[in-house]
Design a protein around this motif. Structure first.
Motif, PDB file in Angstrom:
ATOM      1  N   HIS A   1       0.739  -1.112   0.075  1.00  0.00           N
ATOM      2  CA  HIS A   1       0.034   0.031   0.021  1.00  0.00           C
ATOM      3  C   HIS A   1       0.741   1.339   0.090  1.00  0.00           C
ATOM      4  O   HIS A   1       2.149   1.266   0.358  1.00  0.00           O
ATOM      5  N   GLY A   2       0.256   2.318  -0.190  1.00  0.00           N
ATOM      6  CA  GLY A   2       0.865   3.568  -0.260  1.00  0.00           C
ATOM      7  C   GLY A   2       1.250   3.778   1.274  1.00  0.00           C
ATOM      8  O   GLY A   2       0.718   3.412   2.245  1.00  0.00           O
ATOM      9  N   GLU A   3       1.966   5.182   1.356  1.00  0.00           N
ATOM     10  CA  GLU A   3       2.507   5.380   2.713  1.00  0.00           C
ATOM     11  C   GLU A   3       1.274   5.827   3.606  1.00  0.00           C
ATOM     12  O   GLU A   3       0.315   6.364   3.162  1.00  0.00           O
ATOM     13  N   THR A   4       1.450   5.440   5.001  1.00  0.00           N
ATOM     14  CA  THR A   4       0.241   5.635   5.940  1.00  0.00           C
ATOM     15  C   THR A   4       0.990   6.901   7.090  1.00  0.00           C
ATOM     16  O   THR A   4       2.023   6.845   7.039  1.00  0.00           O
ATOM     17  N   VAL A   5      -0.003   7.337   7.825  1.00  0.00           N
ATOM     18  CA  VAL A   5       0.257   8.211   8.800  1.00  0.00           C
ATOM     19  C   VAL A   5       1.418   7.489  10.006  1.00  0.00           C
ATOM     20  O   VAL A   5       2.248   7.847  10.052  1.00  0.00           O
ATOM     21  N   TRP A   6       1.133   6.015  10.159  1.00  0.00           N
ATOM     22  CA  TRP A   6       1.833   5.496  11.053  1.00  0.00           C
ATOM     23  C   TRP A   6       3.162   5.127  10.515  1.00  0.00           C
ATOM     24  O   TRP A   6       4.257   4.997  11.152  1.00  0.00           O
ATOM     25  N   ASN A   7       3.448   4.925   9.157  1.00  0.00           N
ATOM     26  CA  ASN A   7       4.633   4.669   8.307  1.00  0.00           C
ATOM     27  C   ASN A   7       5.393   6.098   8.530  1.00  0.00           C
ATOM     28  O   ASN A   7       6.708   5.735   8.928  1.00  0.00           O
ATOM     29  N   VAL A   8       4.902   7.103   8.609  1.00  0.00           N
ATOM     30  CA  VAL A   8       5.675   8.592   8.724  1.00  0.00           C
ATOM     31  C   VAL A   8       6.085   8.325  10.208  1.00  0.00           C
ATOM     32  O   VAL A   8       7.183   8.947  10.368  1.00  0.00           O
ATOM     33  N   GLU A   9       5.200   8.143  11.006  1.00  0.00           N
ATOM     34  CA  GLU A   9       5.499   8.275  12.527  1.00  0.00           C
ATOM     35  C   GLU A   9       6.469   6.990  13.048  1.00  0.00           C
ATOM     36  O   GLU A   9       6.528   6.709  14.238  1.00  0.00           O
ATOM     37  N   ASN A  10       6.933   6.113  12.233  1.00  0.00           N
ATOM     38  CA  ASN A  10       7.704   4.790  12.343  1.00  0.00           C
ATOM     39  C   ASN A  10       7.099   3.946  13.295  1.00  0.00           C
ATOM     40  O   ASN A  10       7.561   3.214  14.261  1.00  0.00           O
TER      41      ASN A  10
ATOM     42  N   GLY B   1       0.212  -3.090  11.431  1.00  0.00           N
ATOM     43  CA  GLY B   1      -0.553  -4.524  11.677  1.00  0.00           C
ATOM     44  C   GLY B   1      -1.806  -4.334  11.422  1.00  0.00           C
ATOM     45  O   GLY B   1      -2.340  -3.728  10.178  1.00  0.00           O
ATOM     46  N   MET B   2      -2.847  -4.720  12.243  1.00  0.00           N
ATOM     47  CA  MET B   2      -4.371  -4.809  11.829  1.00  0.00           C
ATOM     48  C   MET B   2      -4.924  -3.534  12.291  1.00  0.00           C
ATOM     49  O   MET B   2      -6.303  -3.094  11.962  1.00  0.00           O
ATOM     50  N   THR B   3      -4.266  -2.491  12.931  1.00  0.00           N
ATOM     51  CA  THR B   3      -4.671  -1.251  13.169  1.00  0.00           C
ATOM     52  C   THR B   3      -4.752  -0.401  11.802  1.00  0.00           C
ATOM     53  O   THR B   3      -4.036  -0.260  11.018  1.00  0.00           O
ATOM     54  N   ASP B   4      -5.912   0.072  11.625  1.00  0.00           N
ATOM     55  CA  ASP B   4      -6.336   0.837  10.088  1.00  0.00           C
ATOM     56  C   ASP B   4      -5.617   2.267  10.140  1.00  0.00           C
ATOM     57  O   ASP B   4      -6.337   3.150  10.350  1.00  0.00           O
ATOM     58  N   SER B   5      -4.312   2.327   9.638  1.00  0.00           N
ATOM     59  CA  SER B   5      -3.974   3.568   9.885  1.00  0.00           C
ATOM     60  C   SER B   5      -4.160   4.316   8.151  1.00  0.00           C
ATOM     61  O   SER B   5      -3.512   3.492   7.141  1.00  0.00           O
ATOM     62  N   PRO B   6      -4.623   5.426   8.162  1.00  0.00           N
ATOM     63  CA  PRO B   6      -4.991   5.804   6.752  1.00  0.00           C
ATOM     64  C   PRO B   6      -3.734   6.228   5.732  1.00  0.00           C
ATOM     65  O   PRO B   6      -2.685   6.665   6.569  1.00  0.00           O
ATOM     66  N   LEU B   7      -3.825   6.458   4.524  1.00  0.00           N
ATOM     67  CA  LEU B   7      -3.065   6.776   3.694  1.00  0.00           C
ATOM     68  C   LEU B   7      -2.676   8.305   3.921  1.00  0.00           C
ATOM     69  O   LEU B   7      -3.628   8.892   4.302  1.00  0.00           O
ATOM     70  N   THR B   8      -1.531   8.771   3.748  1.00  0.00           N
ATOM     71  CA  THR B   8      -1.318  10.229   3.749  1.00  0.00           C
ATOM     72  C   THR B   8      -1.497  10.646   2.440  1.00  0.00           C
ATOM     73  O   THR B   8      -1.808   9.987   1.528  1.00  0.00           O
ATOM     74  N   ALA B   9      -1.372  12.026   2.285  1.00  0.00           N
ATOM     75  CA  ALA B   9      -1.534  12.608   0.692  1.00  0.00           C
ATOM     76  C   ALA B   9      -0.463  11.977  -0.057  1.00  0.00           C
ATOM     77  O   ALA B   9      -0.878  11.770  -1.198  1.00  0.00           O
ATOM     78  N   ARG B  10       0.703  11.794   0.188  1.00  0.00           N
ATOM     79  CA  ARG B  10       1.856  11.091  -0.458  1.00  0.00           C
ATOM     80  C   ARG B  10       1.259   9.550  -0.682  1.00  0.00           C
ATOM     81  O   ARG B  10       1.640   9.350  -1.971  1.00  0.00           O
TER      82      ARG B  10
END
Length: 179
Positions: free
Chosen positions: A9-18, A22-31
């Motif tokens: 998937h594309g970059e998520t909020v939690w990807n940015v926050e390191n 997992g199963m927590t549904d972190s949404p995609l960022t604008a990027r």
């Protein structure tokens, strides 16, 4: 012999926050939304033969798959087995946490409140076996980094260390061949 394609998937909020999603549904960022649209354009313009997109039910993968489908006109459907591994107590914690790094090497142990890597591998390997038997179709799987490791291990021998360190970038497209 036929191929299968995989993307994360594309970059998520939690990807940015390191953080571990997992199963927590972190949404995609604008990027992340832009990455998904660009991947759709790449697939459309590449001439790759893909019959159908299968995607994880988590919104970050579903939104990525729907952006690819919109750009390509390919049919897309949810495949529940592509959901990310449930990391239990580690979800929302730092991806590079010392305790998590050690736990990632214990394949048979269930994460507290989650699932083991062996359980994850079983559901993904079962899906890949089904797709391998379906020689009439080429699929694009849209899922997660944990799923990327398992998919890669299906096609290539890996040591435990290689498996634990494996991963792909957001919206990276990988091709595998069923031999």
């Amino acid at each position: 012999m036929h191929n299968i394609y995989f993307t994360r998937h594309g970059e998520t909020v939690w990807n940015v926050e390191n953080k571990i999603c997992g199963m927590t549904d972190s949404p995609l960022t604008a990027r992340g939304q832009q990455q998904a649209r660009q991947l759709g354009e790449l697939v459309r313009d590449s001439g790759l033969h893909i019959d159908e997109i299968l995607y994880s039910p988590l919104s970050r993968a579903a939104d990525t798959a729907k952006a690819i489908a919109a750009a390509t006109g390919l049919p897309a459907r949810c495949e529940p087995r592509l959901r990310e591994q449930c990391f239990g107590k580690y979800e929302g914690t730092p991806r590079d946490g010392a305790e998590f790094r050690i736990s990632k090497t214990h394949f048979a142990d269930r994460y507290v409140g989650g699932e083991s890597m062996m359980q994850l591998a079983q559901r993904i390997y079962n899906l890949l076996d089904e797709l391998k038997a379906d020689t009439g179709k080429t699929y694009l799987l849209v899922a997660h980094n944990g799923i990327a490791r398992v998919v890669h291990s299906y096609f290539y021998d890996m040591t435990n260390e290689e498996y634990a360190a494996a991963g792909i970038k957001n919206c990276q497209l990988v091709e595998y061949s069923f031999g």
